[in-house]
Structures are given as structure tokens and as C-alpha cells.
Design a protein around this motif. Structure first.
Motif, mmCIF file in Angstrom:
data_model
loop_
_atom_site.group_PDB
_atom_site.id
_atom_site.type_symbol
_atom_site.label_atom_id
_atom_site.label_comp_id
_atom_site.label_asym_id
_atom_site.label_seq_id
_atom_site.Cartn_x
_atom_site.Cartn_y
_atom_site.Cartn_z
ATOM 1 N N GLY A 15 81.417 -95.467 -54.424
ATOM 2 C CA GLY A 15 80.258 -96.132 -53.998
ATOM 3 C C GLY A 15 80.380 -97.663 -54.014
ATOM 4 O O GLY A 15 79.516 -98.312 -54.521
ATOM 5 N N THR A 16 81.639 -98.264 -53.743
ATOM 6 C CA THR A 16 81.879 -99.640 -54.012
ATOM 7 C C THR A 16 81.689 -100.304 -52.898
ATOM 8 O O THR A 16 81.370 -99.773 -51.831
ATOM 9 C CB THR A 16 83.466 -99.932 -54.393
ATOM 10 N N TYR A 17 81.366 -101.478 -53.021
ATOM 11 C CA TYR A 17 80.832 -102.316 -51.881
ATOM 12 C C TYR A 17 81.851 -102.356 -50.946
ATOM 13 O O TYR A 17 82.967 -102.876 -51.027
ATOM 14 C CB TYR A 17 80.436 -103.871 -52.282
ATOM 15 N N ASP A 18 81.340 -102.542 -49.496
ATOM 16 C CA ASP A 18 82.233 -102.291 -48.445
ATOM 17 C C ASP A 18 82.451 -103.858 -47.864
ATOM 18 O O ASP A 18 81.537 -104.446 -47.157
ATOM 19 C CB ASP A 18 81.624 -101.672 -47.222
ATOM 20 N N ASP A 19 83.570 -104.573 -48.232
ATOM 21 C CA ASP A 19 83.762 -105.988 -48.072
ATOM 22 C C ASP A 19 84.416 -106.203 -46.932
ATOM 23 O O ASP A 19 84.518 -107.477 -46.213
ATOM 24 C CB ASP A 19 84.348 -106.850 -49.079
ATOM 25 N N VAL A 20 84.655 -105.199 -46.217
ATOM 26 C CA VAL A 20 85.495 -105.331 -44.807
ATOM 27 C C VAL A 20 84.783 -104.958 -43.545
ATOM 28 O O VAL A 20 84.532 -105.623 -42.622
ATOM 29 C CB VAL A 20 86.655 -104.339 -44.784
ATOM 30 N N GLY A 21 83.614 -103.827 -43.774
ATOM 31 C CA GLY A 21 82.611 -103.344 -42.484
ATOM 32 C C GLY A 21 83.359 -102.271 -42.158
ATOM 33 O O GLY A 21 82.530 -101.423 -41.458
ATOM 34 N N HIS A 22 84.497 -101.856 -42.136
ATOM 35 C CA HIS A 22 85.367 -100.935 -41.541
ATOM 36 C C HIS A 22 84.786 -99.440 -42.047
ATOM 37 O O HIS A 22 84.384 -98.525 -41.311
ATOM 38 C CB HIS A 22 86.826 -101.061 -41.809
ATOM 39 N N GLY A 23 84.583 -99.297 -43.411
ATOM 40 C CA GLY A 23 84.306 -98.077 -43.828
ATOM 41 C C GLY A 23 82.756 -97.758 -43.378
ATOM 42 O O GLY A 23 82.367 -96.416 -43.204
ATOM 43 N N THR A 24 82.090 -98.628 -43.415
ATOM 44 C CA THR A 24 80.587 -98.473 -43.161
ATOM 45 C C THR A 24 80.526 -98.002 -41.833
ATOM 46 O O THR A 24 79.590 -96.934 -41.429
ATOM 47 C CB THR A 24 79.699 -99.638 -43.351
ATOM 48 N N HIS A 25 81.456 -98.559 -40.618
ATOM 49 C CA HIS A 25 81.163 -98.290 -39.466
ATOM 50 C C HIS A 25 81.541 -96.751 -39.126
ATOM 51 O O HIS A 25 81.198 -95.893 -38.509
ATOM 52 C CB HIS A 25 82.267 -99.322 -38.547
ATOM 53 N N VAL A 26 82.967 -96.510 -39.820
ATOM 54 C CA VAL A 26 83.336 -95.053 -39.762
ATOM 55 C C VAL A 26 82.215 -94.013 -40.335
ATOM 56 O O VAL A 26 82.007 -93.085 -39.874
ATOM 57 C CB VAL A 26 84.713 -94.890 -40.761
#
Length: 241
Positions: A15-26
Motif C-alpha cells: 500500500g505504499t504511495y505511487d510516486d511514478v503513476g505507472h502502478g496506479t494506471h495498471v
């Protein structure tokens, strides 16, 4: 950040913060909510996402990725989506993949974005479903890797999904991979857990053939997959008919 399976890196955990955005998009491609009037819906909006972060903008250390794979398996994941990869095999990751498969986890991974037949790991490992990206014309995306090691294909060009704070379009085999993972999740939501080998057979049998070679069984087709299931005694028994 929560440590998982003794992961100690500051950018690793559950549950760590997505500082890239890639994981949230996926993740959004797989399971974005349905019926909330925002953005778009994921392939399988009712499933649960187990978010384990194994790296940051600088990359994903092999040891952390291996531990994350094992952690997901130990925490009961049915499917592991790996929209990531690299050109070199690694025995630690290979062993982690085997560990997860032995626990019944279906593993889906991106073929890479070099536009070539170059191998990309973990997608190139036996037992991992390697995903080619396709475009809106149902052809291989120009950037997508391909080859005899491909298993299936899925849309990966200009995919609209969630990002931190909103929505955006992204392209890549990273986007095609969660389409396949989402279809697998949709199937298991209806049919219950199936083994990795069974899941791969079901996926490939229901694919639509596409032009070109070295793109695996073709483009995944969830509707066709469920059409095949409806006509089997297994589903009739499950529903008590």
C-alpha cells in the motif's frame, strides 16, 4: 511504508504511495470502479487489488521484486501482474516465479517495448503468460516486443486509466498486461480459482487470431472465453441446474 516479507528498502511495501503513476494506471485497467460516474471501469471492477511496491523511479532491484512475488503468493494472491521486466534472466526472480506458481498463482508479464524479438524477463520464463500489445486496428503495436515466446496479445496503445489525482492515457506492454490479468480475474470471479496452466489454456483457446506472426495465440477475448464456459457441464453443476 509497511514491510512485506522482510523487505527493507524504503520504497518497498504494502500500500505504499505511487510516486511514478505507472502502478496506479495498471491497477485501474484491472479494477477501476464501475458506476461511480468517473473515468472508466476496469476489466474486473469487483476484484481486490493487493498493492505491493518493489521499487521507485530508479528501478526495481531483483531481490526486492523476488521478495514481492513471494509475498503476494503468501498473502493469497490468485494472479500476479508484472508490468515490468528487463533483458537479463535472474535466478532469484526465476525461483520466486516458481514459488508462486507452485502455490497456484497465475503470473502475467509484459513482453517489453523494444519493438523487437528481444527477450524480456520475467515474461520470457516458462509458465509466465507473456503479453504482446495491440493497437486499435487489432495489429501489434509498433513498440511491442514479439516472438515465439509470446503467449497472448491485448490492447496496449493509448489506454485510458487512473493515475494519482486523475486519469490519463498511457501506452505500452505494461498496459496490455493488466488487460490480460483483468480477464483472468474476471474468469476466476465467476468460476473460482484455477491453476496457472488451466488459466493459460482457457485464455489461449478463446483468443482471436490476428495478422502477423510471433504474437502468441492472438488477442484475448473475455466474451468468447465465457461463451465456452457456458456450454460446459462444470458451469451447469456450479449453478445447480
Amino acid at each position: 511504508h509497511a514491510d512485506i516479507a522482510n523487505l527493507k528498502h524504503q520504497d518497498v511495501g504494502l500500500g505504499t504511495y505511487d510516486d511514478v503513476g505507472h502502478g496506479t494506471h495498471v491497477a485501474g485497467i484491472i479494477a477501476a470502479s464501475l458506476g461511480n460516474g468517473k473515468g472508466g471501469a476496469g476489466i474486473a471492477p469487483g476484484v481486490t487489488i493487493l498493492n505491493i511496491k518493489a521499487g521507485n523511479q530508479d528501478g526495481i532491484p531483483d531481490a526486492y521484486l523476488a521478495k514481492a512475488i513471494k509475498a503476494a503468493a503468501d498473502l493469497g494472491a490468485d494472479i500476479i501482474n508484472m508490468s515490468l521486466g528487463g533483458p537479463f534472466p535472474n535466478i532469484t526472480i526465476r525461483n520466486a516465479v516458481n514459488y508462486a506458481r507452485d502455490k497456484g498463482v497465475t503470473i502475467v508479464a509484459a513482453m517489453g517495448n523494444d519493438g523487437s524479438t528481444a527477450l524480456n524477463y520475467p515474461a520470457a520464463y516458462d509458465g509466465v503468460i507473456g503479453v504482446v500489445s495491440t493497437n486499435s486496428a487489432n495489429q501489434r503495436s509498433y513498440f511491442s516486443n514479439y516472438g515465439s515466446w509470446a503467449d497472448v496479445a491485448a490492447p496496449g496503445s493509448d489506454i485510458f486509466s487512473t493515475v494519482p489525482g486523475g486519469y490519463d492515457y498511457m501506452s505500452g506492454t505494461s498496459m496490455a498486461t493488466p488487460v490480460v490479468s483483468g480477464v483472468c480475474a474476471l474468469y476466476m470471479s465467476a468460476m473460482g480459482h484455477v491453476s496457472p496452466d488451466t488459466m493459460e489454456r482457457v485464455l489461449e483457446k478463446a483468443c482471436n487470431k490476428m495478422s502477423g506472426k510471433d504474437v502468441g495465440a492472438g488477442i484475448v477475448d473475455a466474451a468468447k472465453m465465457f461463451d465456452a464456459v457456458v456450454n460446459t457441464p462444470t458451469l451447469i453443476i456450479r449453478n445447480g441446474y
